[in-house]
Design a protein around this motif. Structure first.
Motif, PDB file in Angstrom:
ATOM      1  N   ALA A  23       0.829  -1.208   0.000  1.00 49.95           N
ATOM      2  CA  ALA A  23       0.000   0.000   0.000  1.00 49.95           C
ATOM      3  C   ALA A  23       0.865   1.261   0.000  1.00 49.95           C
ATOM      4  O   ALA A  23       0.600   2.212  -0.738  1.00 49.95           O
ATOM      5  N   GLN A  24       1.916   1.254   0.818  1.00 46.99           N
ATOM      6  CA  GLN A  24       2.817   2.405   0.842  1.00 46.99           C
ATOM      7  C   GLN A  24       3.611   2.499  -0.451  1.00 46.99           C
ATOM      8  O   GLN A  24       3.846   3.601  -0.966  1.00 46.99           O
ATOM      9  N   GLY A  25       4.012   1.363  -0.993  1.00 48.51           N
ATOM     10  CA  GLY A  25       4.747   1.360  -2.260  1.00 48.51           C
ATOM     11  C   GLY A  25       3.917   1.930  -3.387  1.00 48.51           C
ATOM     12  O   GLY A  25       4.432   2.650  -4.267  1.00 48.51           O
ATOM     13  N   LEU A  26       2.607   1.623  -3.398  1.00 43.44           N
ATOM     14  CA  LEU A  26       1.724   2.164  -4.423  1.00 43.44           C
ATOM     15  C   LEU A  26       1.633   3.682  -4.314  1.00 43.44           C
ATOM     16  O   LEU A  26       1.624   4.397  -5.330  1.00 43.44           O
ATOM     17  N   PHE A  27       1.580   4.181  -3.069  1.00 48.23           N
ATOM     18  CA  PHE A  27       1.566   5.639  -2.874  1.00 48.23           C
ATOM     19  C   PHE A  27       2.843   6.268  -3.435  1.00 48.23           C
ATOM     20  O   PHE A  27       2.783   7.282  -4.151  1.00 48.23           O
ATOM     21  N   LEU A  28       3.976   5.690  -3.109  1.00 48.57           N
ATOM     22  CA  LEU A  28       5.252   6.231  -3.593  1.00 48.57           C
ATOM     23  C   LEU A  28       5.339   6.181  -5.116  1.00 48.57           C
ATOM     24  O   LEU A  28       5.932   7.066  -5.748  1.00 48.57           O
ATOM     25  N   LEU A  29       4.726   5.169  -5.700  1.00 52.53           N
ATOM     26  CA  LEU A  29       4.750   5.019  -7.158  1.00 52.53           C
ATOM     27  C   LEU A  29       3.871   6.054  -7.844  1.00 52.53           C
ATOM     28  O   LEU A  29       4.228   6.582  -8.906  1.00 52.53           O
ATOM     29  N   LEU A  30       2.723   6.374  -7.242  1.00 51.70           N
ATOM     30  CA  LEU A  30       1.745   7.240  -7.886  1.00 51.70           C
ATOM     31  C   LEU A  30       1.830   8.704  -7.474  1.00 51.70           C
ATOM     32  O   LEU A  30       1.165   9.558  -8.062  1.00 51.70           O
ATOM     33  N   ARG A  31       2.639   9.026  -6.471  1.00 47.74           N
ATOM     34  CA  ARG A  31       2.575  10.368  -5.898  1.00 47.74           C
ATOM     35  C   ARG A  31       2.990  11.475  -6.859  1.00 47.74           C
ATOM     36  O   ARG A  31       2.624  12.632  -6.657  1.00 47.74           O
ATOM     37  N   ARG A  32       3.720  11.171  -7.895  1.00 45.07           N
ATOM     38  CA  ARG A  32       4.118  12.196  -8.863  1.00 45.07           C
ATOM     39  C   ARG A  32       3.098  12.374  -9.978  1.00 45.07           C
ATOM     40  O   ARG A  32       3.274  13.223 -10.855  1.00 45.07           O
ATOM     41  N   ASP A  33       2.040  11.582  -9.960  1.00 39.55           N
ATOM     42  CA  ASP A  33       0.991  11.689 -10.965  1.00 39.55           C
ATOM     43  C   ASP A  33      -0.143  12.546 -10.407  1.00 39.55           C
ATOM     44  O   ASP A  33      -0.881  12.105  -9.522  1.00 39.55           O
ATOM     45  N   ASP A  38      -5.046  13.774  -7.232  1.00 41.50           N
ATOM     46  CA  ASP A  38      -6.295  14.527  -7.112  1.00 41.50           C
ATOM     47  C   ASP A  38      -7.458  13.594  -6.773  1.00 41.50           C
ATOM     48  O   ASP A  38      -8.301  13.909  -5.924  1.00 41.50           O
ATOM     49  N   ALA A  39      -7.490  12.442  -7.447  1.00 37.65           N
ATOM     50  CA  ALA A  39      -8.549  11.464  -7.176  1.00 37.65           C
ATOM     51  C   ALA A  39      -8.413  10.899  -5.766  1.00 37.65           C
ATOM     52  O   ALA A  39      -9.407  10.759  -5.033  1.00 37.65           O
ATOM     53  N   ALA A  40      -7.184  10.593  -5.365  1.00 37.11           N
ATOM     54  CA  ALA A  40      -6.950  10.050  -4.025  1.00 37.11           C
ATOM     55  C   ALA A  40      -7.274  11.089  -2.955  1.00 37.11           C
ATOM     56  O   ALA A  40      -7.810  10.755  -1.891  1.00 37.11           O
ATOM     57  N   ALA A  41      -6.952  12.365  -3.217  1.00 39.60           N
ATOM     58  CA  ALA A  41      -7.245  13.425  -2.255  1.00 39.60           C
ATOM     59  C   ALA A  41      -8.751  13.590  -2.073  1.00 39.60           C
ATOM     60  O   ALA A  41      -9.227  13.825  -0.959  1.00 39.60           O
ATOM     61  N   LEU A  42      -9.501  13.474  -3.161  1.00 41.10           N
ATOM     62  CA  LEU A  42     -10.959  13.567  -3.078  1.00 41.10           C
ATOM     63  C   LEU A  42     -11.517  12.433  -2.221  1.00 41.10           C
ATOM     64  O   LEU A  42     -12.385  12.648  -1.364  1.00 41.10           O
ATOM     65  N   LEU A  43     -10.998  11.231  -2.420  1.00 43.08           N
ATOM     66  CA  LEU A  43     -11.432  10.082  -1.637  1.00 43.08           C
ATOM     67  C   LEU A  43     -11.034  10.232  -0.169  1.00 43.08           C
ATOM     68  O   LEU A  43     -11.819   9.959   0.744  1.00 43.08           O
ATOM     69  N   ALA A  44      -9.792  10.684   0.069  1.00 36.37           N
ATOM     70  CA  ALA A  44      -9.307  10.863   1.436  1.00 36.37           C
ATOM     71  C   ALA A  44     -10.147  11.893   2.190  1.00 36.37           C
ATOM     72  O   ALA A  44     -10.486  11.700   3.368  1.00 36.37           O
ATOM     73  N   THR A  45     -10.500  12.983   1.514  1.00 33.15           N
ATOM     74  CA  THR A  45     -11.337  14.004   2.142  1.00 33.15           C
ATOM     75  C   THR A  45     -12.698  13.432   2.520  1.00 33.15           C
ATOM     76  O   THR A  45     -13.229  13.704   3.609  1.00 33.15           O
ATOM     77  N   GLY A  46     -13.262  12.629   1.631  1.00 30.06           N
ATOM     78  CA  GLY A  46     -14.542  12.005   1.923  1.00 30.06           C
ATOM     79  C   GLY A  46     -14.484  11.074   3.119  1.00 30.06           C
ATOM     80  O   GLY A  46     -15.387  11.069   3.971  1.00 30.06           O
ATOM     81  N   VAL A  47     -13.403  10.289   3.211  1.00 28.54           N
ATOM     82  CA  VAL A  47     -13.242   9.365   4.346  1.00 28.54           C
ATOM     83  C   VAL A  47     -13.094  10.151   5.643  1.00 28.54           C
ATOM     84  O   VAL A  47     -13.733   9.835   6.660  1.00 28.54           O
TER      85      VAL A  47
END
Length: 364
Positions: A23-33, A38-47
């Motif tokens: 899970a952390q590796g996926l974050f590190l892989l995608l964080r420059r995209d 933006d999609a993850a931030a929207l989901l995180a805000t909702g949670v």
């Protein structure tokens, strides 16, 4: 049979550890995209909003309770593990593996519930207000304007016999459920459910670590230091509620906090914003032009001067190796999410303040 159960427990903990690492590796892989973040931030805000809706009615900080429970659990497990080892039972490896799995999942949770905002579209991106380098002339004019605002509102607030602000912290907290409401017309992306800030039981320890407040990613709560001088409590509340709406970088949250206070109908909140903005601007002006800084500083009246001295005296009393360690730790945390300025990023809101409030630009 017991050995098989122990092996099964170890294998499960290992799988949990590997899943957390993935899970952390996926974050590190995608964080420059940007699109993914933006999609993850929207989901995180909702949670966070969903969880904070449950935590909001509580009169205490659920974040503090969870952290306390975790600390107690770790201490108990340490005692149990040592006792088991002394009794000849091989429990250390299994416990360490379980602890590692928990730590990795906490790291991944912080990354996906909060760290994504450091890589998603920022306040500057959404508002169009760019934090660009400013001239000394513009910086001096803005600092002077904030000094005048601090003087004007500073005359209207209640003061004690020593000339310091006399305000009830509990009353400030009660009036703080939606400190960003006045900004949502100008910045509609800051709109969201209003959550009540929570007073910290461990306020003294927060002061020792140099913190005035924090947002807890797992509950979405903002928890405030109630021990430090409350002249900056309103702007700190607004700062933390900016975090709740996904404004992650400290310099942008500081700007939003100040802007929210200036737009507030309450004079006390306005004063907190004017004085906090002046503090940041004057520090920058001192570095750029000490002579200009001294001229502006002499214009500050007794009330604001007394409150700044009060604030300085309080925080100087906590300077220690422990506070330096806490600062370096938080700097490392910020830098791990691409915030290269670390703790110095708290002063970077100056560019935004000048861009938005410089009287020279307003006149033009």
């Amino acid at each position: 049979m017991k050995e098989r159960l122990k092996d099964l427990a170890r294998s499960r903990a290992l799988y949990v550890l590997l899943a957390g690492g993935a899970a952390q590796g996926l974050f590190l892989l995608l964080r420059r995209d940007r699109a993914s973040m933006d999609a993850a931030a929207l989901l995180a805000t909702g949670v966070r909003r969903a969880v904070s809706a449950v935590a909001d009615p509580l009169p205490f900080s659920l974040a503090e309770l969870l952290c306390t429970a975790l600390g107690v659990w770790v201490l108990v497990m340490a005692v149990v593990t040592v006792r088991g080892q002394l009794q000849g039972r091989r429990v250390l490896a299994r416990r360490l593996l379980g602890l590692a799995a928990l730590a990795v999942w906490i790291w991944a949770g912080v990354s996906w519930l909060w760290g994504v905002h450091y890589y998603a579209s920022s306040f500057s991106d959404k508002s169009g207000l760019a934090a660009e380098p400013v001239t000394t002339e513009a910086l001096e004019a803005t600092t002077l304007w904030f000094a005048e605002g601090a003087n004007r509102t500073g005359r209207l607030v209640e003061r004690d016999s020593s000339g310091r602000l006399a305000a009830d912290s509990a009353a400030i907290m009660e009036s703080a459920s939606d400190s960003l409401a006045a900004l949502t017309e100008e910045y509609p992306f800051l709109d969201g459910p209003a959550r009540q800030p929570k007073p910290a039981v461990y306020s003294w320890f927060m002061s020792a670590a140099g913190f005035t407040g924090y947002i807890f990613p797992f509950t979405g709560e903002s928890t405030l230091n109630m021990d430090c001088p409350n002249v900056f409590l309103p702007v700190t509340i607004a700062h933390e509620q900016a975090h709740q709406q996904g404004v992650a970088p400290e310099q942008e949250a500081n700007f939003v906090g100040i802007a929210a206070c200036l737009a507030n109908a309450d004079t006390l909140w306005q004063y907190s914003g004017w004085l906090f903005g002046f503090l940041h601007l004057s520090n920058a002006l001192y570095s750029a032009d000490p002579a200009a800084w001294w001229e502006v500083w002499q214009l500050l009246e007794e009330g604001p001067t007394a409150d700044l001295a009060w604030n300085d005296e309080y925080w100087l009393s906590f300077e220690s190796p422990a506070s330096e360690l806490a600062e370096s730790t938080y700097t490392a945390f910020l830098e791990s999410y691409g915030q290269d300025l670390g703790m110095a990023s708290y002063g970077a809101c100056v560019d935004l303040l000048v861009a938005r409030y410089c009287p020279l630009e307003q006149a033009a």
